[in-house]
Design a protein around this motif. Structure first.
Motif, PDB file in Angstrom:
ATOM      1  N   ASN A 144       0.854  -1.104  -0.044  1.00  0.00           N
ATOM      2  CA  ASN A 144      -0.068  -0.061  -0.030  1.00  0.00           C
ATOM      3  C   ASN A 144       0.737   1.225   0.047  1.00  0.00           C
ATOM      4  OD1 ASN A 144      -2.463  -1.316   0.034  1.00  0.00           O
ATOM      5  ND2 ASN A 144      -2.504  -1.666   2.279  1.00  0.00           N
ATOM      6  N   GLY A 145       2.303   1.226   0.011  1.00  0.00           N
ATOM      7  CA  GLY A 145       3.082   2.229   0.162  1.00  0.00           C
ATOM      8  C   GLY A 145       3.014   3.141   1.613  1.00  0.00           C
ATOM      9  N   GLY A 146       2.906   4.524   1.518  1.00  0.00           N
ATOM     10  CA  GLY A 146       2.614   5.443   2.606  1.00  0.00           C
ATOM     11  C   GLY A 146       3.851   5.717   3.450  1.00  0.00           C
ATOM     12  N   GLY A 147       4.960   5.179   3.141  1.00  0.00           N
ATOM     13  CA  GLY A 147       6.128   5.685   3.846  1.00  0.00           C
ATOM     14  C   GLY A 147       6.306   4.968   5.311  1.00  0.00           C
ATOM     15  N   LEU A 148       7.381   5.224   5.925  1.00  0.00           N
ATOM     16  CA  LEU A 148       7.534   4.816   7.339  1.00  0.00           C
ATOM     17  C   LEU A 148       7.117   5.648   8.360  1.00  0.00           C
ATOM     18  CD1 LEU A 148      11.193   3.510   6.691  1.00  0.00           C
ATOM     19  CD2 LEU A 148       9.234   2.198   6.504  1.00  0.00           C
ATOM     20  N   ALA A 149       6.214   4.819   9.250  1.00  0.00           N
ATOM     21  CA  ALA A 149       5.695   5.526  10.373  1.00  0.00           C
ATOM     22  C   ALA A 149       6.610   6.115  11.361  1.00  0.00           C
ATOM     23  CB  ALA A 149       4.498   4.972  10.985  1.00  0.00           C
ATOM     24  N   ILE A 155       1.877   9.224   4.403  1.00  0.00           N
ATOM     25  CA  ILE A 155       1.926   9.303   2.891  1.00  0.00           C
ATOM     26  C   ILE A 155       0.596   8.751   2.244  1.00  0.00           C
ATOM     27  CG2 ILE A 155       3.208   9.063   0.335  1.00  0.00           C
ATOM     28  CD1 ILE A 155       5.812   8.907   1.994  1.00  0.00           C
ATOM     29  N   GLU A 156      -0.054   9.622   1.480  1.00  0.00           N
ATOM     30  CA  GLU A 156      -1.077   9.337   0.665  1.00  0.00           C
ATOM     31  C   GLU A 156      -0.658   9.038  -0.802  1.00  0.00           C
ATOM     32  OE1 GLU A 156      -5.393  11.162  -0.893  1.00  0.00           O
ATOM     33  OE2 GLU A 156      -4.067  12.466   0.364  1.00  0.00           O
ATOM     34  N   VAL A 157      -0.873   8.155  -1.516  1.00  0.00           N
ATOM     35  CA  VAL A 157      -0.733   7.851  -2.813  1.00  0.00           C
ATOM     36  C   VAL A 157      -1.970   8.099  -3.682  1.00  0.00           C
ATOM     37  CG1 VAL A 157       0.003   5.950  -4.544  1.00  0.00           C
ATOM     38  CG2 VAL A 157       0.665   5.656  -2.067  1.00  0.00           C
ATOM     39  N   LEU A 158      -1.259   8.884  -4.691  1.00  0.00           N
ATOM     40  CA  LEU A 158      -2.459   9.531  -5.689  1.00  0.00           C
ATOM     41  C   LEU A 158      -2.059   9.025  -7.065  1.00  0.00           C
ATOM     42  CD1 LEU A 158      -2.284  13.197  -4.658  1.00  0.00           C
ATOM     43  CD2 LEU A 158      -3.777  11.469  -3.643  1.00  0.00           C
TER      44      LEU A 158
END
Length: 208
Positions: A144-149, A155-158
């Motif tokens: 899902n992506g989103g980066g590292l918390a 991060i929102e993927v568009l």
């Protein structure tokens, strides 16, 4: 004989809280040959890489949206739409951008193409950014992506229609420099391909 246009006299470390902020005192040789004393603060955060992922068949691009504190304190809402990017951290530009693309967008990139490198804020920051483009397919998504918390990323993927992304630049909805550069690069590349496809048709009509 010294042909260098710069004589550095002192280097002072101002901060190493996150990366390195230094103050340099130096002399710069002017065009008339005279030397002028100057001082500049220089921020060294290493070099980086960024990539624009696109799909030719559907004419879409993958971008991300995340909060950027420096933009928030400069009279902006803080949420920037950007291309995936990251600092090299001792990796090669291609290796790093593959990792960042998967981490931020969730897509595992196949072939990538480097298009250029650029200094983004040379008046104060040492960073040189390596720019890439790469084509993606729906089946390339592995998470899902989103980066590292743990790094503060949310991060929102568009996935945007390419023409809409270009229009968002014109409307001031995409204001990140590296993202604008890559979108416009892709626009010119697609336009060039379109003109190339039209050329044989135009030549055939001229012959007739």
């Amino acid at each position: 004989m010294d042909h260098s246009p710069v004589r550095i006299h002192s280097e002072e470390l101002l901060s190493d809280n996150w990366y390195l902020l230094k103050k340099y005192s130096f002399e710069l040789r002017r065009r008339d040959g005279s030397w002028q004393a100057q001082a500049r603060e220089v921020y060294d955060r290493g070099n980086g890489a960024t990539i624009l992922l696109y799909n030719t068949e559907h004419r879409t691009v993958l971008l991300i949206r995340q909060f950027r504190m420096p933009t928030f304190v400069n009279d902006y809402h803080g949420y920037l739409i950007e291309t995936a990017a990251g600092l090299l951290d001792n990796a090669s530009p291609e290796e790093r951008i593959r990792l960042e693309a998967e981490e931020e967008t969730g897509y595992r990139v196949g072939h990538v193409e480097k298009v250029y490198s650029a200094f983004m804020s040379p008046g104060s920051v040492t960073e040189r950014v390596h720019f890439f483009i790469g084509e993606y397919q729906p089946g390339d998504r592995v998470n899902n992506g989103g980066g590292l918390a743990e790094e503060g990323e949310d991060i929102e993927v568009l996935e945007l229609d390419f023409d809409e992304a270009i229009a968002m630049v014109a409307r001031g909805e995409i204001v990140d420099g590296k993202t604008i550069m890559l979108l416009q690069y892709l626009e010119l590349r697609l336009l060039k391909a379109t003109l190339a496809d039209c050329a044989p048709v135009a030549a055939d009509r001229a012959i007739r």
